[in-house]
Design a protein around this motif. Structure first.
Motif, PDB file in Angstrom:
ATOM      1  N   LYS A   1     -57.731 -18.631  73.109  1.00  0.00           N
ATOM      2  CA  LYS A   1     -57.590 -18.705  71.649  1.00  0.00           C
ATOM      3  C   LYS A   1     -57.443 -20.167  71.231  1.00  0.00           C
ATOM      4  O   LYS A   1     -57.518 -21.056  72.080  1.00  0.00           O
ATOM      5  CB  LYS A   1     -56.366 -17.889  71.208  1.00  0.00           C
ATOM      6  CG  LYS A   1     -55.052 -18.411  71.797  1.00  0.00           C
ATOM      7  CD  LYS A   1     -53.898 -17.693  71.167  1.00  0.00           C
ATOM      8  CE  LYS A   1     -52.576 -18.361  71.265  1.00  0.00           C
ATOM      9  NZ  LYS A   1     -52.422 -19.759  70.914  1.00  0.00           N
ATOM     10  N   THR A   2     -57.211 -20.396  69.929  1.00  0.00           N
ATOM     11  CA  THR A   2     -56.768 -21.715  69.477  1.00  0.00           C
ATOM     12  C   THR A   2     -55.511 -21.494  68.640  1.00  0.00           C
ATOM     13  O   THR A   2     -55.257 -20.365  68.197  1.00  0.00           O
ATOM     14  CB  THR A   2     -57.812 -22.426  68.585  1.00  0.00           C
ATOM     15  OG1 THR A   2     -57.985 -21.637  67.403  1.00  0.00           O
ATOM     16  CG2 THR A   2     -59.142 -22.606  69.282  1.00  0.00           C
ATOM     17  N   TRP A   3     -54.763 -22.554  68.388  1.00  0.00           N
ATOM     18  CA  TRP A   3     -53.500 -22.375  67.638  1.00  0.00           C
ATOM     19  C   TRP A   3     -53.753 -21.858  66.236  1.00  0.00           C
ATOM     20  O   TRP A   3     -52.927 -21.153  65.670  1.00  0.00           O
ATOM     21  CB  TRP A   3     -52.700 -23.689  67.578  1.00  0.00           C
ATOM     22  CG  TRP A   3     -53.318 -24.731  66.677  1.00  0.00           C
ATOM     23  CD1 TRP A   3     -54.208 -25.696  67.041  1.00  0.00           C
ATOM     24  CD2 TRP A   3     -53.135 -24.886  65.265  1.00  0.00           C
ATOM     25  NE1 TRP A   3     -54.585 -26.443  65.964  1.00  0.00           N
ATOM     26  CE2 TRP A   3     -53.939 -25.971  64.851  1.00  0.00           C
ATOM     27  CE3 TRP A   3     -52.374 -24.218  64.292  1.00  0.00           C
ATOM     28  CZ2 TRP A   3     -54.006 -26.399  63.521  1.00  0.00           C
ATOM     29  CZ3 TRP A   3     -52.448 -24.644  62.963  1.00  0.00           C
ATOM     30  CH2 TRP A   3     -53.252 -25.720  62.599  1.00  0.00           C
ATOM     31  N   SER A   4     -54.921 -22.196  65.666  1.00  0.00           N
ATOM     32  CA  SER A   4     -55.146 -21.878  64.252  1.00  0.00           C
ATOM     33  C   SER A   4     -56.071 -20.688  64.042  1.00  0.00           C
ATOM     34  O   SER A   4     -56.315 -20.306  62.906  1.00  0.00           O
ATOM     35  CB  SER A   4     -55.755 -23.094  63.550  1.00  0.00           C
ATOM     36  OG  SER A   4     -57.040 -23.358  64.099  1.00  0.00           O
TER      37      SER A   4
ATOM     38  N   LEU B   1     -55.199 -14.652  66.337  1.00  0.00           N
ATOM     39  CA  LEU B   1     -53.889 -14.083  66.031  1.00  0.00           C
ATOM     40  C   LEU B   1     -53.898 -12.553  66.080  1.00  0.00           C
ATOM     41  O   LEU B   1     -52.906 -11.932  66.436  1.00  0.00           O
ATOM     42  CB  LEU B   1     -53.434 -14.534  64.639  1.00  0.00           C
ATOM     43  CG  LEU B   1     -52.750 -15.892  64.563  1.00  0.00           C
ATOM     44  CD1 LEU B   1     -52.471 -16.266  63.117  1.00  0.00           C
ATOM     45  CD2 LEU B   1     -51.453 -15.924  65.358  1.00  0.00           C
TER      46      LEU B   1
ATOM     47  N   SER C   1     -51.342 -17.350  77.650  1.00  0.00           N
ATOM     48  CA  SER C   1     -52.108 -17.837  76.506  1.00  0.00           C
ATOM     49  C   SER C   1     -52.801 -19.146  76.891  1.00  0.00           C
ATOM     50  O   SER C   1     -52.152 -20.067  77.379  1.00  0.00           O
ATOM     51  CB  SER C   1     -51.122 -18.060  75.356  1.00  0.00           C
ATOM     52  OG  SER C   1     -51.795 -18.533  74.243  1.00  0.00           O
TER      53      SER C   1
ATOM     54  N   ASP D   1     -55.024 -22.151  75.326  1.00  0.00           N
ATOM     55  CA  ASP D   1     -55.573 -22.738  74.104  1.00  0.00           C
ATOM     56  C   ASP D   1     -56.844 -23.520  74.411  1.00  0.00           C
ATOM     57  O   ASP D   1     -56.856 -24.363  75.301  1.00  0.00           O
ATOM     58  CB  ASP D   1     -54.532 -23.626  73.414  1.00  0.00           C
ATOM     59  CG  ASP D   1     -53.771 -22.845  72.355  1.00  0.00           C
ATOM     60  OD1 ASP D   1     -53.740 -21.596  72.443  1.00  0.00           O
ATOM     61  OD2 ASP D   1     -53.225 -23.467  71.433  1.00  0.00           O
TER      62      ASP D   1
ATOM     63  N   THR E   1     -45.120 -15.832  65.467  1.00  0.00           N
ATOM     64  CA  THR E   1     -46.414 -16.348  65.932  1.00  0.00           C
ATOM     65  C   THR E   1     -47.188 -17.067  64.812  1.00  0.00           C
ATOM     66  O   THR E   1     -48.307 -17.514  65.033  1.00  0.00           O
ATOM     67  CB  THR E   1     -47.299 -15.182  66.440  1.00  0.00           C
ATOM     68  OG1 THR E   1     -47.325 -14.178  65.427  1.00  0.00           O
ATOM     69  CG2 THR E   1     -46.754 -14.600  67.724  1.00  0.00           C
TER      70      THR E   1
ATOM     71  N   PRO F   1     -48.716 -19.686  62.546  1.00  0.00           N
ATOM     72  CA  PRO F   1     -48.940 -21.130  62.763  1.00  0.00           C
ATOM     73  C   PRO F   1     -48.191 -21.944  61.703  1.00  0.00           C
ATOM     74  O   PRO F   1     -48.041 -21.483  60.572  1.00  0.00           O
ATOM     75  CB  PRO F   1     -50.450 -21.294  62.603  1.00  0.00           C
ATOM     76  CG  PRO F   1     -51.026 -19.930  62.633  1.00  0.00           C
ATOM     77  CD  PRO F   1     -49.953 -18.987  62.190  1.00  0.00           C
TER      78      PRO F   1
ATOM     79  N   LYS G   1     -49.356 -27.733  59.329  1.00  0.00           N
ATOM     80  CA  LYS G   1     -50.510 -27.971  60.207  1.00  0.00           C
ATOM     81  C   LYS G   1     -51.759 -27.257  59.650  1.00  0.00           C
ATOM     82  O   LYS G   1     -52.874 -27.775  59.689  1.00  0.00           O
ATOM     83  CB  LYS G   1     -50.198 -27.414  61.607  1.00  0.00           C
ATOM     84  CG  LYS G   1     -50.209 -28.464  62.706  1.00  0.00           C
ATOM     85  CD  LYS G   1     -49.785 -27.867  64.016  1.00  0.00           C
ATOM     86  CE  LYS G   1     -50.771 -28.164  65.108  1.00  0.00           C
ATOM     87  NZ  LYS G   1     -50.461 -27.526  66.378  1.00  0.00           N
TER      88      LYS G   1
END
Ligand SMILES: N[C@@H](CCC(=O)N[C@@H](CS)C(=O)NCC(=O)O)C(=O)O
Length: 225
Positions: free
Chosen positions: A9-12, A17, A32, A34, A200, A202, A206
């Motif tokens: 995944k990516t954080w954003s 999500l 997880s 990233d 969770t 974000p 950011k």
């Protein structure tokens, strides 16, 4: 044998999500990973060779792509805890229908409000409102789209609660107005406050920075040359 569960995944990623929420609601332990989408890993390219996108779930070496496919896979694989879909086939069909509607029509109309300006933005607001009216209607008599608790459709539409306030802040336009959409507004709050979701979420700042930068090329393209 211990199960191996990994999530690329990516954080954003709002799609990522969905998978995170499904795994967490089910209490599934996972690793997880990233991704840097400007330099995709060989693991991502191998495991999602068609779209080369996150999220990808890796379960005992098998890869599953597309966020809503992952959510359903998680629901069917870890059946015992926290069912995300109703037992009733009609309710299941409705949840899937509105989830697809959210991706096909809801997301693109709200994105257009974000990237357009002037008359085009006004038109996009009208279209987004028409789409949101359907979702407001779907919430009648319910706390969540899933009823008393968060279900598959809540996860599918989580981006509404997560992304829309960020977009609204950037463009200074209210898309989901409390007076016009009281049920959706209340849902956004309930959903965001649910412990699994809250932990969770974000960071707002950011997200603001990321989406401000995402909008810049659209603004530049609209400038008279
Ligand atoms: N329909 C896909 C969309 C996934 C998607 O758009 N992921 C984005 C990140 S939010 C991505 O990986 N983009 C990389 C690319 O387009 O190259 C899903 O639901 O999983």
């Amino acid at each position: 044998m211990a199960e191996e569960v990994k999530l690329l995944k990516t954080w954003s990623s709002l799609f990522g999500l969905r998978a995170v929420w499904a795994l967490k609601l089910k209490g599934v332990q996972y690793e997880s990973i990233d991704e840097d989408l400007s330099n995709k890993s060989p693991l991502l390219l191998q495991s999602n060779p068609v779209h080369k996108k996150v999220p990808v779930l890796l379960h005992n070496g098998k890869s599953i792509s597309e966020s809503m496919v992952i959510v359903e896979y998680v629901d069917e694989t870890w059946k015992q805890k926290y069912p995300l879909l109703s037992d009733d086939p009609y309710e299941r069909a409705r949840a899937r229908f509105w989830a697809k509607f959210g991706d096909d029509k809801g997301l693109s109309s709200i994105w257009n409000v974000f990237i357009k300006q002037g008359k085009e933005q006004e038109e996009a607001i009208g279209e987004a409102s028409e789409n949101l009216k359907f979702l407001e209607e779907e919430l009648k008599g319910k706390k969540f789209f899933g009823g008393e608790k968060i279900g598959l459709l809540d996860l599918a539409l989580g981006w509404l609660a997560n992304l829309v306030p960020v977009l609204e802040e950037i463009i200074g336009v209210k898309i989901i107005d409390k007076k016009k959409f009281p049920l959706l507004s209340a849902w956004m709050q309930e959903f965001a406050e649910a412990p699994t979701i809250k932990e969770t979420w974000p960071p707002h700042d950011k997200l603001l920075t990321k989406f401000r930068a995402t909008r810049e090329p659209y603004l530049a393209a609209a400038q008279p040359k």
